[in-house]
Design a protein around this motif. Sequence first.
Motif, PDB file in Angstrom:
ATOM      1  N   VAL A  13       5.934  -0.938   4.922  1.00 52.53           N
ATOM      2  CA  VAL A  13       5.909   0.508   5.090  1.00 52.53           C
ATOM      3  C   VAL A  13       6.752   1.182   4.016  1.00 52.53           C
ATOM      4  N   SER A  14       7.913   0.583   3.671  1.00 51.26           N
ATOM      5  CA  SER A  14       8.794   1.181   2.672  1.00 51.26           C
ATOM      6  C   SER A  14       8.134   1.192   1.301  1.00 51.26           C
ATOM      7  N   PHE A  15       7.531   0.052   0.907  1.00 52.86           N
ATOM      8  CA  PHE A  15       6.843   0.019  -0.384  1.00 52.86           C
ATOM      9  C   PHE A  15       5.691   1.023  -0.406  1.00 52.86           C
ATOM     10  N   ALA A  16       4.937   1.108   0.707  1.00 53.65           N
ATOM     11  CA  ALA A  16       3.814   2.047   0.757  1.00 53.65           C
ATOM     12  C   ALA A  16       4.299   3.484   0.652  1.00 53.65           C
ATOM     13  N   SER A  17       5.445   3.795   1.296  1.00 51.52           N
ATOM     14  CA  SER A  17       5.980   5.153   1.217  1.00 51.52           C
ATOM     15  C   SER A  17       6.453   5.497  -0.182  1.00 51.52           C
ATOM     16  N   ALA A  18       6.715   4.468  -0.998  1.00 50.09           N
ATOM     17  CA  ALA A  18       7.123   4.683  -2.392  1.00 50.09           C
ATOM     18  C   ALA A  18       5.916   4.662  -3.313  1.00 50.09           C
ATOM     19  N   ASN A  19       4.686   4.902  -2.731  1.00 50.70           N
ATOM     20  CA  ASN A  19       3.448   4.964  -3.517  1.00 50.70           C
ATOM     21  C   ASN A  19       3.163   3.653  -4.227  1.00 50.70           C
ATOM     22  N   SER A  20       3.532   2.549  -3.589  1.00 51.97           N
ATOM     23  CA  SER A  20       3.242   1.229  -4.128  1.00 51.97           C
ATOM     24  C   SER A  20       2.155   0.604  -3.266  1.00 51.97           C
ATOM     25  N   ARG A  21       1.012   0.325  -3.875  1.00 48.18           N
ATOM     26  CA  ARG A  21      -0.088  -0.296  -3.136  1.00 48.18           C
ATOM     27  C   ARG A  21       0.377  -1.688  -2.697  1.00 48.18           C
ATOM     28  N   THR A  22       0.435  -1.921  -1.388  1.00 47.28           N
ATOM     29  CA  THR A  22       1.132  -3.086  -0.845  1.00 47.28           C
ATOM     30  C   THR A  22       0.181  -3.897   0.021  1.00 47.28           C
ATOM     31  N   LEU A  23       0.302  -5.238  -0.102  1.00 48.00           N
ATOM     32  CA  LEU A  23      -0.484  -6.169   0.708  1.00 48.00           C
ATOM     33  C   LEU A  23       0.454  -7.042   1.508  1.00 48.00           C
TER      34      LEU A  23
ATOM     35  N   LEU B  55      -1.104   0.539   2.598  1.00 51.31           N
ATOM     36  CA  LEU B  55      -0.616  -0.721   3.160  1.00 51.31           C
ATOM     37  C   LEU B  55      -1.794  -1.480   3.761  1.00 51.31           C
ATOM     38  N   TYR B  56      -1.974  -2.744   3.315  1.00 53.41           N
ATOM     39  CA  TYR B  56      -3.086  -3.571   3.759  1.00 53.41           C
ATOM     40  C   TYR B  56      -2.552  -4.900   4.271  1.00 53.41           C
ATOM     41  N   LEU B  57      -3.428  -5.582   5.024  1.00 52.84           N
ATOM     42  CA  LEU B  57      -3.025  -6.837   5.654  1.00 52.84           C
ATOM     43  C   LEU B  57      -4.058  -7.906   5.365  1.00 52.84           C
ATOM     44  N   LEU B  58      -3.557  -9.105   4.969  1.00 49.34           N
ATOM     45  CA  LEU B  58      -4.387 -10.306   4.917  1.00 49.34           C
ATOM     46  C   LEU B  58      -4.000 -11.149   6.119  1.00 49.34           C
ATOM     47  N   PRO B  59      -4.781 -11.087   7.233  1.00 50.75           N
ATOM     48  CA  PRO B  59      -4.370 -11.753   8.470  1.00 50.75           C
ATOM     49  C   PRO B  59      -4.639 -13.253   8.408  1.00 50.75           C
TER      50      PRO B  59
ATOM     51  N   ARG C 238      -1.959  -9.970  -7.042  1.00 50.54           N
ATOM     52  CA  ARG C 238      -1.150  -9.167  -7.969  1.00 50.54           C
ATOM     53  C   ARG C 238      -2.030  -8.217  -8.778  1.00 50.54           C
ATOM     54  N   LYS C 239      -3.279  -8.624  -9.048  1.00 51.08           N
ATOM     55  CA  LYS C 239      -4.181  -7.756  -9.808  1.00 51.08           C
ATOM     56  C   LYS C 239      -4.615  -6.543  -8.998  1.00 51.08           C
ATOM     57  N   ARG C 240      -4.734  -6.720  -7.688  1.00 49.92           N
ATOM     58  CA  ARG C 240      -5.262  -5.663  -6.850  1.00 49.92           C
ATOM     59  C   ARG C 240      -4.172  -4.779  -6.254  1.00 49.92           C
ATOM     60  N   PHE C 241      -2.930  -5.324  -6.146  1.00 52.89           N
ATOM     61  CA  PHE C 241      -1.861  -4.602  -5.444  1.00 52.89           C
ATOM     62  C   PHE C 241      -0.594  -4.580  -6.301  1.00 52.89           C
ATOM     63  N   ASP C 242       0.187  -3.535  -6.077  1.00 48.92           N
ATOM     64  CA  ASP C 242       1.469  -3.421  -6.778  1.00 48.92           C
ATOM     65  C   ASP C 242       2.492  -4.396  -6.213  1.00 48.92           C
ATOM     66  N   THR C 243       2.480  -4.566  -4.894  1.00 50.54           N
ATOM     67  CA  THR C 243       3.468  -5.434  -4.240  1.00 50.54           C
ATOM     68  C   THR C 243       2.746  -6.303  -3.234  1.00 50.54           C
ATOM     69  N   VAL C 244       3.120  -7.599  -3.210  1.00 50.18           N
ATOM     70  CA  VAL C 244       2.574  -8.547  -2.250  1.00 50.18           C
ATOM     71  C   VAL C 244       3.738  -9.110  -1.459  1.00 50.18           C
TER      72      VAL C 244
END
Length: 817
Positions: free
Chosen positions: A538-548, A650-654, A679-685
Motif C-alpha cells: 500500500v505504501s509503495f502504491a501510494s507513492a505512485n509506484s506500480r507494485t506487485l 497494487l496487484y497480487l500474484l496469488p 521487474r519489467k511490468r512493475f516498479d516494485t515487486v
Amino acid sequence: MTQDTNLVRYGPAWPLARVAAPPPDGDGDDEQSPLVKLHHLLRGRYHWAILLGMIGLLGGAVPLYLTDAPRYRSVGIIQVKTVLPVAVYQTPDKFLSNHELYIETQMDFLRSRRLIDLAMDSEPWKALGRGTSEEEVEKFLESLQVYHPPRTELIHVAFLDRDRRAARIAVDAILDAYSKLHIETSSQEKSQVMRTREDLRSSLEQEIAQLNAKIMALGYDEYGTTDLAPIYAQKLENVGRTETELRDVRLKLAAAEAAARQNDGPLMLSEVLQLDQTGRLRTLVAYRDEMARRVEQLRAQGLGPQHRELNAAVASLRSAEEQVERFVEGFSRAPAGDRGGSPMAAAVERLRLQEQYLAEMLQREQTEKLRIGQRKMEIEALKREVEDREKRLEEVKRAIEQRKAEEGLDKTRISIYSRGDWPLGPHDDPRRKKAAMGGAAGGLAGFAVVVLLCALDRRFRSADDAKSAIGPVTLLGTLPNLPEDLSDPEQAALAAHCVHQIRGQLQLQLQSADRGAFAITSPAAGTGKTSLSMALGVSFASANSRTLLVDCDLVGGGLTARLDLTAHRKLGQILKQQGLVNEQQIEAALMLSRASGKRIGELLQELGYITRHDLDLALDRQRQSPMGVLDALAGEKLDNCITETGIAGLYLLPLGTATPHHAGGLSPAALRRLLTEARKRFDTVLVDTGPVPGSLEASMVAKEVDGVVLVVSRGEQKFAAERSLVHLMSLGAHVAGIVFNRATHHDVEMSGTRPRSIQRGGTSSRVVVPVEVVSDRASSRFGPVGRAVASYARAAGNGVNRHQGAEPDEPAESGRE
C-alpha cells in the motif's frame, strides 16, 4: 540517510558472531558500555528489579539488626615508670629502647593464656555464669584489647561486652591477675638472672686465668718475655743477611767452575783474577796500573819522548805488562789435572766449603724463624681471647651492678594507675553496620536475580535488542503493536509513518535503479511478515509506484488468504481454447465492450458466436481453475496470473493451486525468469516468502531478489534471528535490513520514527493526521497496519482509490476480457 542504509551483502564465510561493527543507527560507544547493556536488559523490568531489591534489602538488614546488640567498653590503665640509674646508664636513647621493649613484653604477658585463665577463674567473673570453656576463652580474647599509646608510660587494658557490668569485671580481673603473676614472675626472674650472671662471671675469670698461664708458658719460660715481635724481627734480619752472603758465594763458585772446565785456550784476565787465590796477579795488575798513571802524569807535564825520566817510566810499564801477560799465559797453559793443585783449584774448593757452611746456617736460621713466628701467632691469638673475655667479663659485672642498682626501684616500676571504669554509653553499635551490609547484600542479590533472569531471557523485548543482535545489518524501522479493530487516528498515523519510513529506506537502497524486487521473510511464522508485505505494498502504491505482491509462501499462503483474492484465466482465452471463437472475434467483442460497457461474454452471445450454454460452461471452468504463482513459473504470461487488489497501482500474484508439496519442484532459473518479467511490468515487486531457514522457497527467492527484509517481533527468540541472518549470508543474499514488529510506543519514540505532529506535547500541524481510519472492504483486507497506511495516504491526498470496473471479490473478467 547515511551510507549505512545502503544495501549490504555478506558472504557465506562471515559468521554473524564475528561481526564487530556497530549497528548503523546505534552508538558504538553505548554498545560497549556495561551500563547501557544493563539498561537494555532491565528495560521494562525495572519495577521487578526494584521490588526484589527492596525485599532483599529488608530480608538482609532486619534479621541482622535484631540479632545483635550494642557493646560497652571498660578501660583500666597500668603505668610502667621510666627508671634511670645514672651510675649504670650512660645514654637516654639506650634506656628508651629498653623501656619500649619492656612495655611490649608486658603487653604480650597481658594477652597470655596463663593470665587469661587466672582472670576467668576469679570469683567475680564466675558469678556472671560465663564459664571457662575453650569457646568462652576465645570470646574473652576477642573482646580483650591491650594497647600502648606512643611516647607514654601507660598500657591500656580494655574489654568490650554487651553487658557493661561484665566489661568492668573483666578489666578488674585482668589487672588483679597481672599484679599477682607479675610479683611472682619478677621474683623468680630476678633470682634466676642473678645466679646466671654470677656463674658467667666466675666462668669468665677462670678462662682468663687459664689463657694467661698458656701465654707465660709459650713466651716467658723460653725467651724471658711474652712479646716475641723484636726477637722475630731480628731473626728475619739474620736470615736476609745469610741469604745475601750465600748468593754471592754461589756466583763466585759458578765463575770458578766455568773457568776450570775450559781445558784449552787462554783465560781472560778477569777470569784469572777470580781464580788466583795467591794474590800475585792482583799485585802485578796494581803495579801496571800505577806505572800507566805515572806515564800519563809525565806526559801531561810536557816531557818529551827523549826525556830520561819518561823513558824510564815507559820501560817499567812495559815490563809490568809483560809480567801480567806471562802470568796469565802460564796459568792458562797449566793442565786441568794440574790446576787442582793450582791456586785456582784451591779457590774453587774454598768457595764450595763456604757455600755448604752458609747453606746449613741459613736452614738453621729459617727453622728458628718459623718456630718463633708460630709462637708469636699463638701468643697473639691467646691475647685476643683474653681481651674478648675481659670485655664480656666487664659487661657481666656492669649488668650485675645494674641489677643491684635497680632492685630498689623494680618494686615501684609497675603500678595499677586506674582500675576498670564504668561505661557511660555504648562504645560501638554493630547493628547498623551489619544491617547496612546485610541490606546491601540482600538488595544486590535481589537485583542480581532479576539481571540473571533477564540475561537468560533470549527473546527480543525492544528495538535495542534487535540492534544488538543483528550486528552491522541495518535496522530499517519499527512497527507499533496495533489492535485489530484500529480506530485511533494517532495510532494509524504513527503506524503509517513507520511503514513509509521503511519503504523510503528500501527505495534509497535501490540507488539509481528504477525498479527492484524485495523478499519479506522472518525467522519463524507469526512475526507479521505478511502484514508488513501488505502494508509496504500500500505504501509503495501510494507513492505512485506500480507494485506487485507475490505470495511465495507455499506452506502458509497468508497473503492470498488475507486478501481473499484469486486470479482466473480470461474468458476469451477459455473460449478460444475450446475452439468456439477466434482472435478476431475476441478483438471485435473487446472493442464493443469498451464502447458499451457490457461484459465480453454477453457481447459474444449477442453476436451469435457462442450460446448461453457455452458461456455458462466457460464461466464454470474459469471459477474452477484459479491462476497463480505456479502457472507464472510454468511459463504462463504474468498478466494472466495476477489480479487487482482494489488499491490503485497494487496487484497480487496469488498462490493459485500451489500446495506445500509443490516447493520441491521450484527451480532458481524459473524464479529468476519470473522476477525478471515482473521487474519489467512493475516498479516494485514484494515477495512474501516462508520463514528462513526452514522454507525452501524462501532460500531460493532470497538469492534472486535485490534485497531481503527480515521481520522480527517482540517476544521472539534472538537465536532464531541470528540463525536466519547466518543462513541468508551463507546464500550470498543481499540483506536490506531488519524490521522490528509489535514495538512499544517507547521503542518507536527512541527510534525517532514518531511524526512530529503526534509527539507528546507536540503542536505542529505540518504532518497530516487522519481524521478517521478507513474501514472499507478493500482496505480492511490489508489488516490494521495496511488500513493505517491507506488512511494516512487518503488523508494526505495521495488518492489510494479502488480501480473502476469489476468488484475485487468477483472473478476477474467474468464477462469481460
